[in-house]
Scaffold this active site. Structure first.
Site, PDB file in Angstrom:
ATOM      1  N   LYS A 106       0.848  -1.188   0.000  1.00  0.00           N
ATOM      2  CA  LYS A 106       0.000   0.000   0.000  1.00  0.00           C
ATOM      3  C   LYS A 106       0.877   1.228   0.000  1.00  0.00           C
ATOM      4  O   LYS A 106       2.015   1.184   0.497  1.00  0.00           O
ATOM      5  CB  LYS A 106      -0.880   0.025   1.250  1.00  0.00           C
ATOM      6  CG  LYS A 106      -2.095   0.887   1.124  1.00  0.00           C
ATOM      7  CD  LYS A 106      -3.176   0.106   0.403  1.00  0.00           C
ATOM      8  CE  LYS A 106      -4.527   0.733   0.442  1.00  0.00           C
ATOM      9  NZ  LYS A 106      -5.549  -0.238   0.068  1.00  0.00           N
ATOM     10  N   GLY A 218     -20.779   6.440   3.151  1.00  0.00           N
ATOM     11  CA  GLY A 218     -19.761   6.754   2.128  1.00  0.00           C
ATOM     12  C   GLY A 218     -20.413   6.770   0.762  1.00  0.00           C
ATOM     13  O   GLY A 218     -21.173   5.856   0.420  1.00  0.00           O
ATOM     14  N   GLY A 220     -18.558   7.438  -2.230  1.00  0.00           N
ATOM     15  CA  GLY A 220     -17.473   7.536  -3.207  1.00  0.00           C
ATOM     16  C   GLY A 220     -17.560   6.382  -4.185  1.00  0.00           C
ATOM     17  O   GLY A 220     -18.645   5.844  -4.438  1.00  0.00           O
ATOM     18  N   ASN A 221     -16.425   5.975  -4.726  1.00  0.00           N
ATOM     19  CA  ASN A 221     -16.385   4.932  -5.753  1.00  0.00           C
ATOM     20  C   ASN A 221     -17.077   3.633  -5.297  1.00  0.00           C
ATOM     21  O   ASN A 221     -17.790   3.000  -6.062  1.00  0.00           O
ATOM     22  CB  ASN A 221     -14.933   4.662  -6.155  1.00  0.00           C
ATOM     23  CG  ASN A 221     -14.817   3.492  -7.093  1.00  0.00           C
ATOM     24  OD1 ASN A 221     -14.509   2.381  -6.675  1.00  0.00           O
ATOM     25  ND2 ASN A 221     -15.113   3.719  -8.362  1.00  0.00           N
ATOM     26  N   ALA A 222     -16.905   3.251  -4.046  1.00  0.00           N
ATOM     27  CA  ALA A 222     -17.508   2.002  -3.583  1.00  0.00           C
ATOM     28  C   ALA A 222     -18.971   2.218  -3.168  1.00  0.00           C
ATOM     29  O   ALA A 222     -19.871   1.534  -3.661  1.00  0.00           O
ATOM     30  CB  ALA A 222     -16.698   1.432  -2.432  1.00  0.00           C
ATOM     31  N   GLY A 223     -19.217   3.173  -2.279  1.00  0.00           N
ATOM     32  CA  GLY A 223     -20.548   3.364  -1.697  1.00  0.00           C
ATOM     33  C   GLY A 223     -21.603   3.779  -2.707  1.00  0.00           C
ATOM     34  O   GLY A 223     -22.708   3.222  -2.715  1.00  0.00           O
TER      35      GLY A 223
END
Ligand code: GLU
Length: 430
Positions: A106, A218, A220-223
């Site tokens: 990471k 959230g 964003g891209n996931a939520g």
């Protein structure tokens, strides 16, 4: 010591109980307890106002027993070595759980990307590659997006790497734009993987999506993508949030509408509120209530999906959670103490290393496409993702039933066992 633990200490707590269960030797444990490499640099660059500014930057390479290091880069004011180390370790477990031939790493830059101009963002991203260039490469360590990093940033990074090395290297990074050797389906992959698991889980329990209420933290891209998938499949999304807070409607929220206002105003509550000033009349008429991110987690619902930052479910609120299923699209949202409480309360927690592994799985598909020059169709990506993620889910579920452990413990058992096997084959340990 409780929620004061650092992210890495929280990871180690989970890891230690797994290593004891698997009866690893002291030598094997030692290899697991520390990253193989932890690189740290200070990036200094000239800002738009002509002044120099320095940013701490990290790349932690946790384990490559199963293949090249793999994992995203996050841009966040709180990103530090400890957090990046924990996230790198989770990546090693994650790639092993889904059985893709990669290790775990990471990266991070301690910065607030929201206050950077486009030029500054590009310069910072290129400088990151220059700082860690010797440690990166398609066979060495392959970065990707994470919190606050985008396909455009991946494109700058690849370009900088290719310029510096004089090579053509589409496989040195994943999460690239489609027009620059990205993969179809990568942008929706994290949510898609989690969605496949959720569907399998509720089918197994003979539940019907039409009767299930979901809270998503959230956007964003996931939520946000997850909220769309759920809505389209008939679930009732009762609450969503972003870093400014959330909105709740027991009758359900339409993610398309929320997204429209989020794009226009910057917040999910944008249709009703500007900052702290809200149109209460309109909210009342639409049956909408404003909630904080803390309140959101405790709302009445069947499924809770943390899809933002880590350590949001702790021993303080675990007893108040109403959901029966928690699907972790974020990395590390649940503290070990909260995990124990949730397990006692028979709440199913599908852990990050399984629930959000769709992202890295399609990153792996992107890497193979980059190396072969092939281009997969949407249907092929989708079918392969489904196969890989549901195989992992079944591997973990088998362990849950066999050892009478939580899904997190089971996923760690599956992941750590695969990494140890690879270390033994390589002769790193007896
Ligand atoms: N940042 C994502 C994760 O935490 C994706 C990593 C990748 O695609 O390599 O899983």
């Amino acid at each position: 010591m409780s929620s004061a633990r650092t992210p890495y200490q929280r990871f180690i707590k989970n890891l230690k109980s797994t290593m004891d269960m698997l009866k690893l030797s002291p030598a094997e444990k030692k290899l697991f307890l520390e990253p193989q490499h932890s690189h740290e640099k200070t990036i200094t660059m000239t800002m738009d106002d002509g002044k120099n500014k320095s940013f701490p930057a990290f790349r932690v390479q946790y384990n490559n027993a199963r293949g090249p290091y793999k994992g995203g880069i996050r841009y966040h004011p709180l990103a530090d070595k400890d957090e990046v180390m924990a996230l790198a370790a989770l990546m090693a477990i994650k790639t092993a759980v889904v059985g893709i031939p990669m290790g775990g790493a990471k990266g991070g830059i301690q910065c607030d990307p929201k206050v950077l101009s486009k030029r500054e963002l590009q310069e910072l991203s290129r400088a990151y590659v220059r700082a860690f260039q010797e440690h990166l490469g398609p066979d060495i360590d392959i970065p990707a997006p994470d919190v606050n990093t985008t396909p455009a940033i991946m494109a700058w990074m690849r370009d900088e790497y290719e310029k510096r090395t004089g090579t053509y290297a589409p496989a040195m990074i994943t999460g690239k734009p489609l027009s620059y050797d990205g993969s179809r389906g990568r942008d929706t992959a994290t949510a898609r993987g989690g969605f496949f698991i959720l569907q399998e889980l509720i089918e197994g329990e003979a539940l019907d999506s039409k009767n299930l209420r979901v809270v998503v933290q959230g956007f964003g891209n996931a939520g946000a993508v997850m909220a769309h998938f759920l809505h389209d499949a008939g679930y009732t999304v009762v609450a969503v949030s972003d870093s400014h807070g959330g909105i709740y409607s027991p009758d359900g929220i339409d993610p398309v509408r929320i997204e429209k206002y989020k794009n226009k105003t910057g917040t999910v509550a944008g249709e009703y509120c500007r900052g702290s000033v809200c149109d209460t009349q309109k909210m009342k008429m639409d049956g909408i209530r404003q909630v904080s991110n803390e309140e959101l987690l405790e709302l009445p619902c069947d499924i809770l999906i943390p899809a933002a930052l880590d350590n949001v479910i702790t021993e303080k609120n675990a007893k108040n959670i109403k959901a029966k299923i928690i699907l972790e699209l974020a990395n590390g949202p649940t503290s070990p103490e909260a995990d124990e409480i949730l397990q006692k309360r028979k709440i199913k927690v599908i852990p990050d290393v399984l629930a959000n592994a769709g992202g890295v799985t399609v990153s792996y598909f992107e890497w193979t496409q980059g190396r072969s020059g092939e281009q997969w169709t949407d249907a092929h990506v989708d079918a392969e993702l489904k196969r890989v993620i549901l195989t992992a889910y079944k591997d973990v579920r088998r362990e849950v039933h066999r050892d009478k452990v939580s899904y997190r413990q089971a996923a760690f058992i599956v992941g750590v066992r695969r990494i140890v096997e690879a270390m033994r084959v390589r002769g790193w340990v007896e």
